[in-house]
Design an enzyme around this catalytic site. Sequence first.
Site, PDB file in Angstrom:
ATOM      1  N   ALA A  30       0.869  -1.168   0.000  1.00  0.00           N
ATOM      2  CA  ALA A  30       0.000   0.000   0.000  1.00  0.00           C
ATOM      3  C   ALA A  30       0.914   1.229   0.000  1.00  0.00           C
ATOM      4  CB  ALA A  30      -0.894  -0.025   1.231  1.00  0.00           C
ATOM      5  N   GLY A  79       0.630  -4.847   1.085  1.00  0.00           N
ATOM      6  CA  GLY A  79      -0.582  -4.938   0.265  1.00  0.00           C
ATOM      7  C   GLY A  79      -0.379  -5.730  -1.019  1.00  0.00           C
ATOM      8  N   GLU A  98      -0.701  -9.278   0.029  1.00  0.00           N
ATOM      9  CA  GLU A  98      -2.120  -9.494   0.333  1.00  0.00           C
ATOM     10  C   GLU A  98      -2.947  -9.631  -0.951  1.00  0.00           C
ATOM     11  OE1 GLU A  98      -1.871  -5.961   2.838  1.00  0.00           O
ATOM     12  OE2 GLU A  98      -2.758  -7.122   4.463  1.00  0.00           O
ATOM     13  N   GLU A 155       4.799  -4.763   7.434  1.00  0.00           N
ATOM     14  CA  GLU A 155       4.051  -3.665   8.077  1.00  0.00           C
ATOM     15  C   GLU A 155       4.536  -3.312   9.472  1.00  0.00           C
ATOM     16  OE1 GLU A 155       2.673  -5.994   6.206  1.00  0.00           O
ATOM     17  OE2 GLU A 155       1.081  -5.138   4.973  1.00  0.00           O
TER      18      GLU A 155
HETATM   19  N1  CAA Z   1       4.573   3.143  -1.025  1.00  0.00           N
HETATM   20  C1  CAA Z   1       4.952   4.291  -1.644  1.00  0.00           C
HETATM   21  N2  CAA Z   1       6.059   4.386  -2.406  1.00  0.00           N
HETATM   22  C2  CAA Z   1       6.800   3.279  -2.541  1.00  0.00           C
HETATM   23  C3  CAA Z   1       6.468   2.066  -1.936  1.00  0.00           C
HETATM   24  C4  CAA Z   1       5.296   2.025  -1.148  1.00  0.00           C
HETATM   25  N3  CAA Z   1       4.861   0.906  -0.559  1.00  0.00           N
HETATM   26  N4  CAA Z   1       7.413   1.154  -2.242  1.00  0.00           N
HETATM   27  C5  CAA Z   1       8.299   1.771  -3.034  1.00  0.00           C
HETATM   28  N5  CAA Z   1       7.935   3.053  -3.217  1.00  0.00           N
HETATM   29  C6  CAA Z   1       8.640   4.078  -3.989  1.00  0.00           C
HETATM   30  C7  CAA Z   1       9.868   4.580  -3.264  1.00  0.00           C
HETATM   31  O1  CAA Z   1       9.529   5.551  -2.293  1.00  0.00           O
HETATM   32  C8  CAA Z   1      10.684   5.142  -4.405  1.00  0.00           C
HETATM   33  O2  CAA Z   1      10.164   6.388  -4.748  1.00  0.00           O
HETATM   34  P1  CAA Z   1      11.178   7.637  -5.066  1.00  0.00           P
HETATM   35  O3  CAA Z   1      11.939   7.184  -6.284  1.00  0.00           O
HETATM   36  O4  CAA Z   1      10.254   8.789  -5.324  1.00  0.00           O
HETATM   37  O5  CAA Z   1      12.052   7.783  -3.861  1.00  0.00           O
HETATM   38  C9  CAA Z   1      10.355   4.191  -5.559  1.00  0.00           C
HETATM   39  O6  CAA Z   1       9.141   3.526  -5.190  1.00  0.00           O
HETATM   40  C10 CAA Z   1      11.418   3.139  -5.756  1.00  0.00           C
HETATM   41  O7  CAA Z   1      11.642   2.490  -4.515  1.00  0.00           O
HETATM   42  P2  CAA Z   1      13.089   2.318  -3.857  1.00  0.00           P
HETATM   43  O8  CAA Z   1      14.000   3.415  -4.301  1.00  0.00           O
HETATM   44  O9  CAA Z   1      12.889   2.158  -2.386  1.00  0.00           O
HETATM   45  O10 CAA Z   1      13.535   0.954  -4.533  1.00  0.00           O
HETATM   46  P3  CAA Z   1      14.525  -0.145  -3.933  1.00  0.00           P
HETATM   47  O11 CAA Z   1      14.752  -1.122  -5.028  1.00  0.00           O
HETATM   48  O12 CAA Z   1      15.677   0.481  -3.274  1.00  0.00           O
HETATM   49  O13 CAA Z   1      13.653  -0.877  -2.777  1.00  0.00           O
HETATM   50  C11 CAA Z   1      11.713  -1.920  -1.859  1.00  0.00           C
HETATM   51  C12 CAA Z   1      12.511  -1.583  -3.124  1.00  0.00           C
HETATM   52  C13 CAA Z   1      12.499  -2.886  -0.969  1.00  0.00           C
HETATM   53  C14 CAA Z   1      10.409  -2.579  -2.293  1.00  0.00           C
HETATM   54  C15 CAA Z   1      11.429  -0.618  -1.072  1.00  0.00           C
HETATM   55  O14 CAA Z   1      10.890   0.344  -1.968  1.00  0.00           O
HETATM   56  C16 CAA Z   1      10.466  -0.793   0.053  1.00  0.00           C
HETATM   57  O15 CAA Z   1      10.844  -1.275   1.118  1.00  0.00           O
HETATM   58  N6  CAA Z   1       9.180  -0.379  -0.147  1.00  0.00           N
HETATM   59  C17 CAA Z   1       8.184  -0.445   0.875  1.00  0.00           C
HETATM   60  C18 CAA Z   1       7.698  -1.858   1.092  1.00  0.00           C
HETATM   61  C19 CAA Z   1       6.678  -1.908   2.199  1.00  0.00           C
HETATM   62  O16 CAA Z   1       6.962  -1.616   3.352  1.00  0.00           O
HETATM   63  N7  CAA Z   1       5.437  -2.302   1.862  1.00  0.00           N
HETATM   64  C20 CAA Z   1       4.370  -2.407   2.808  1.00  0.00           C
HETATM   65  C21 CAA Z   1       3.568  -1.129   2.833  1.00  0.00           C
HETATM   66  S1  CAA Z   1       2.412  -1.102   4.159  1.00  0.00           S
HETATM   67  C22 CAA Z   1       1.054  -1.930   3.600  1.00  0.00           C
HETATM   68  O17 CAA Z   1       1.050  -2.502   2.527  1.00  0.00           O
HETATM   69  C23 CAA Z   1      -0.103  -1.917   4.565  1.00  0.00           C
HETATM   70  C24 CAA Z   1      -1.238  -2.795   4.216  1.00  0.00           C
HETATM   71  O18 CAA Z   1      -1.237  -3.977   4.468  1.00  0.00           O
HETATM   72  C25 CAA Z   1      -2.425  -2.205   3.660  1.00  0.00           C
END
Ligand code: CAA
Length: 260
Positions: A66, A111, A114, A134
């Site tokens: 998400a 998400g 999920e 999360e």
């Molecule tokens: N939400 C918003 N933006 C996201 C995102 C997310 N979940 N995941 C990645 N992005 C964005 C990054 O912020 C980045 O944007 P910018 O270029 O503007 O900085 C872009 O996508 C590329 O990401 P990274 O530079 O971080 O890429 P990476 O290869 O270094 O890392 C990754 C990849 C490990 C997936 C890392 O992006 C990451 O950890 N993302 C978050 C994963 C996460 O925590 N997901 C769970 C979200 S909570 C949820 O989902 C709740 C629920 O159950 C409803």
Amino acid sequence: MEYNNLLVEKEGAVTTIAINRPKALNALNTEVLAELIDAFQALAKDSETRVVILTGAGEKSFVAGADITYMKDLNPLEAREFAILGQGLTSLIENLPQPVIAAVNGFALGGGCELAMSCDIRVAAENAKFGQPEVGLGVVPGFGGTQRLARLVSKGKAKELLFTADVLGAQEALEIGLADRVVPAAELKSFCLNMAQKIVSKGPVAIRLCKVAVNKGLEMDLTNALSYEAEVFSLCFATEDQKEGMNAFVEKRKADFSGK
Ligand code: CAA
């Protein structure tokens, strides 16, 4: 409806939906969720589509979760609405009349995991990564992760993944039953299309009833579930597909199912 974040491609009876928000690794904000809900609601009524493939555009990510930038400033009521929206989508996919194959082509986190778990079958590319990170953000999963993960893998494994936020590779996901197949990334699309075509060649009503029987049956005790299966089995005998399928076998020819 025109979509800003989805690519929809129809190849005969197979429709592929690719989530296309590459700048955020296909993260789910309210617009993406609304578009997915619209697309799946349309597919539920689309009698030409017999199998759906859900994937992420690009080579790096299925869905990276998400959208954290969207969630960051939500108040509790808005967070609840967001969870209900995401859960609405996952339930819609889980209960879609047609089978849905998740072609997991990279990150399936939060998400994204999920969403993949709400699909009927998960085919993972070798570079796929699954996890529920999360707790690292100070929240619990909100689109069904605490519930579907515990139903899909063991209770202990689900808790391990939820508590540690560990990210699993495709092979590990396969070993615990979170992924159903692992294929080389370059073959993911063709593998899923072949699987979809195999499903398309079978009796459409039977496929739909199999999906309902498995889903509903798992929510019942075995005695009631078996009795439900007997009802669904008997229902097949009211269909043209059953007559065609069995006559074709006896006549040593390939069945030509009408889906009626
Ligand atoms: N939400 C918003 N933006 C996201 C995102 C997310 N979940 N995941 C990645 N992005 C964005 C990054 O912020 C980045 O944007 P910018 O270029 O503007 O900085 C872009 O996508 C590329 O990401 P990274 O530079 O971080 O890429 P990476 O290869 O270094 O890392 C990754 C990849 C490990 C997936 C890392 O992006 C990451 O950890 N993302 C978050 C994963 C996460 O925590 N997901 C769970 C979200 S909570 C949820 O989902 C709740 C629920 O159950 C409803």
